[in-house]
Design a protein around this motif. Structure first.
Motif, PDB file in Angstrom:
ATOM      1  N   THR A  42       4.309   8.862   6.186  1.00  0.00           N
ATOM      2  CA  THR A  42       3.209   8.839   5.217  1.00  0.00           C
ATOM      3  C   THR A  42       2.277   7.653   5.451  1.00  0.00           C
ATOM      4  O   THR A  42       1.088   7.748   5.220  1.00  0.00           O
ATOM      5  CB  THR A  42       3.735   8.808   3.762  1.00  0.00           C
ATOM      6  OG1 THR A  42       4.781   7.867   3.662  1.00  0.00           O
ATOM      7  CG2 THR A  42       4.233  10.168   3.343  1.00  0.00           C
ATOM      8  N   LYS A  43       2.844   6.536   5.924  1.00  0.00           N
ATOM      9  CA  LYS A  43       1.983   5.361   6.115  1.00  0.00           C
ATOM     10  C   LYS A  43       1.555   5.191   7.565  1.00  0.00           C
ATOM     11  O   LYS A  43       0.698   4.370   7.863  1.00  0.00           O
ATOM     12  CB  LYS A  43       2.699   4.098   5.638  1.00  0.00           C
ATOM     13  CG  LYS A  43       2.952   4.094   4.139  1.00  0.00           C
ATOM     14  CD  LYS A  43       3.631   2.810   3.690  1.00  0.00           C
ATOM     15  CE  LYS A  43       4.124   2.950   2.253  1.00  0.00           C
ATOM     16  NZ  LYS A  43       4.956   1.828   1.844  1.00  0.00           N
ATOM     17  N   GLN A  85       0.823  -1.202   0.000  1.00  0.00           N
ATOM     18  CA  GLN A  85       0.000   0.000   0.000  1.00  0.00           C
ATOM     19  C   GLN A  85       0.864   1.261   0.000  1.00  0.00           C
ATOM     20  O   GLN A  85       1.900   1.312   0.649  1.00  0.00           O
ATOM     21  CB  GLN A  85      -0.847   0.002   1.269  1.00  0.00           C
ATOM     22  CG  GLN A  85      -2.303   0.330   1.022  1.00  0.00           C
ATOM     23  CD  GLN A  85      -3.057   0.415   2.332  1.00  0.00           C
ATOM     24  OE1 GLN A  85      -2.703  -0.267   3.298  1.00  0.00           O
ATOM     25  NE2 GLN A  85      -4.062   1.248   2.381  1.00  0.00           N
ATOM     26  N   SER A  86       0.430   2.243  -0.717  1.00  0.00           N
ATOM     27  CA  SER A  86       1.141   3.518  -0.756  1.00  0.00           C
ATOM     28  C   SER A  86       0.143   4.640  -0.510  1.00  0.00           C
ATOM     29  O   SER A  86      -0.974   4.613  -1.023  1.00  0.00           O
ATOM     30  CB  SER A  86       1.801   3.697  -2.124  1.00  0.00           C
ATOM     31  OG  SER A  86       2.120   5.050  -2.348  1.00  0.00           O
ATOM     32  N   LEU A  87       0.550   5.606   0.296  1.00  0.00           N
ATOM     33  CA  LEU A  87      -0.336   6.733   0.598  1.00  0.00           C
ATOM     34  C   LEU A  87      -0.697   7.513  -0.655  1.00  0.00           C
ATOM     35  O   LEU A  87      -1.810   7.999  -0.810  1.00  0.00           O
ATOM     36  CB  LEU A  87       0.351   7.674   1.593  1.00  0.00           C
ATOM     37  CG  LEU A  87      -0.469   8.893   2.010  1.00  0.00           C
ATOM     38  CD1 LEU A  87      -1.456   8.530   3.101  1.00  0.00           C
ATOM     39  CD2 LEU A  87       0.434  10.025   2.472  1.00  0.00           C
ATOM     40  N   THR A  88       0.275   7.634  -1.563  1.00  0.00           N
ATOM     41  CA  THR A  88       0.059   8.481  -2.734  1.00  0.00           C
ATOM     42  C   THR A  88      -0.483   7.697  -3.927  1.00  0.00           C
ATOM     43  O   THR A  88      -0.718   8.259  -4.974  1.00  0.00           O
ATOM     44  CB  THR A  88       1.346   9.222  -3.149  1.00  0.00           C
ATOM     45  OG1 THR A  88       2.325   8.256  -3.514  1.00  0.00           O
ATOM     46  CG2 THR A  88       1.871  10.085  -2.024  1.00  0.00           C
ATOM     47  N   VAL A  93       2.587  16.537   1.782  1.00  0.00           N
ATOM     48  CA  VAL A  93       2.799  15.412   0.861  1.00  0.00           C
ATOM     49  C   VAL A  93       2.807  15.851  -0.602  1.00  0.00           C
ATOM     50  O   VAL A  93       1.857  16.461  -1.088  1.00  0.00           O
ATOM     51  CB  VAL A  93       1.726  14.318   1.070  1.00  0.00           C
ATOM     52  CG1 VAL A  93       1.963  13.140   0.109  1.00  0.00           C
ATOM     53  CG2 VAL A  93       1.723  13.815   2.521  1.00  0.00           C
ATOM     54  N   LEU A  94       3.897  15.524  -1.273  1.00  0.00           N
ATOM     55  CA  LEU A  94       4.050  15.761  -2.707  1.00  0.00           C
ATOM     56  C   LEU A  94       4.047  14.414  -3.413  1.00  0.00           C
ATOM     57  O   LEU A  94       4.815  13.522  -3.062  1.00  0.00           O
ATOM     58  CB  LEU A  94       5.383  16.482  -2.973  1.00  0.00           C
ATOM     59  CG  LEU A  94       5.778  16.662  -4.435  1.00  0.00           C
ATOM     60  CD1 LEU A  94       4.851  17.665  -5.126  1.00  0.00           C
ATOM     61  CD2 LEU A  94       7.239  17.104  -4.546  1.00  0.00           C
ATOM     62  N   LYS A  95       3.185  14.295  -4.395  1.00  0.00           N
ATOM     63  CA  LYS A  95       3.099  13.042  -5.156  1.00  0.00           C
ATOM     64  C   LYS A  95       3.924  13.171  -6.429  1.00  0.00           C
ATOM     65  O   LYS A  95       3.663  14.054  -7.246  1.00  0.00           O
ATOM     66  CB  LYS A  95       1.620  12.782  -5.484  1.00  0.00           C
ATOM     67  CG  LYS A  95       1.333  11.557  -6.325  1.00  0.00           C
ATOM     68  CD  LYS A  95      -0.177  11.344  -6.419  1.00  0.00           C
ATOM     69  CE  LYS A  95      -0.532  10.213  -7.372  1.00  0.00           C
ATOM     70  NZ  LYS A  95      -1.923   9.761  -7.183  1.00  0.00           N
TER      71      LYS A  95
END
Lengths: 190, 190
Positions: free
Chosen positions: B100-101, A83-86, B19-21
């Protein structure tokens, strides 16, 4: 591919009749020069096929795929196993069973990066029972993209993956084909 | 690094002020040409430092690290975040908390591939709160190896990681330093 076979003979470790450990140059420590040679070999074998994108799976497929992408001049997508947040919207997913880990996981690719206009080269580090390759094929087909072929660094030809992919009519190019890991020895087809 | 900053402005997506994707060229889809430029830039900044090995962490660190390793002529090790059947003996491990996770995981490197003779360049895709970098530093120091520096593709300078690494006396080279993600905009330090 002779340089790869020599590296496997010199630094591969046969853990069982099913499992070859190549942590010295591919699955944990990576030999960048060998990866470049592997990328070059894939690029040559699939040159002129109109490939627009390479799809691989994290983590060990990334290095050979990026080197092939550099030479073919196309982007690389690595499917996420975790799983990835982005990475959570518009996902194409497929289940994959890992023989070595004896667990099922879900792989995911963003639909944003793969479309019906793409002609895809699949690259992976190992082909054994074909579970990872089939899961990648499934997500690529969900995107409506076509498949130019499957490039494999090390094929365990005594397991069922290669025969399954052949039966489905896919072009498979494996740079080292292992016929047996019996008696602690790596034997190659050819 | 101008090409990287332009890519971030063109294809990065600001998900929040934290958060930057960058799934379009680094964290999911990979731009191999940009990775080669990044590898070149790291190699230039750390040239002549006697680096014998690069250590990164799966999965997004692999592409820039392998390109840097190719140019510096040294092997790359990627620390494992997840259990591996073939990676289980003589492990150096450290806990890492993912902001992030919001989960803690254990990263592992094989002691076989990293020794007290090694002088290591750490490479990672992002530097935010420094959790991943500090975990990598810990396993490298467990091996008795020395650290030449830390190469970061994208630094979020408004988070604490950079200051922590500076305070410990490490040389940090970040190719893009982001001062703010406020108002959906990426602003760079100069």
């Amino acid at each position: 591919m002779q340089a790869l076979k020599q590296k496997i003979q010199a630094e591969g470790i046969v853990l069982s009749e099913q499992v070859l450990k190549v942590d010295a140059f591919l699955n944990h420590q990576i030999d960048p020069v060998l990866m470049q040679q592997i990328g070059h070999e894939f690029a040559q074998r699939f040159a002129g096929q109109g490939i627009s994108k390479i799809v691989t799976i994290e983590a060990s497929g990334i290095a050979p795929a990026v080197m092939a992408g550099l030479e073919l001049g196309v982007p690389v997508i690595f499917a996420r196993k975790y799983q990835s947040l982005t990475l959570k919207d518009d996902l194409l997913t497929s289940k994959v069973f890992s023989f070595t880990k004896q667990t099922e996981s879900t792989i995911a690719i963003s639909a944003k990066h793969l479309t019906a206009a793409d002609h895809v080269l699949v690259i992976d580090d190992f082909l054994a029972n074909g579970h990872a390759a089939n899961a990648l094929i499934e997500v690529i087909q969900q995107a409506g993209a076509s498949i130019a072929g499957i490039g494999v660094v090390i094929e365990k030809s005594f397991q069922s993956g290669r025969a399954q992919l052949d039966a489905q009519g896919f072009r498979v190019e494996s740079l080292a084909r292992i016929s047996s890991l019996a008696d602690g020895q790596v034997s190659f087809l050819e």
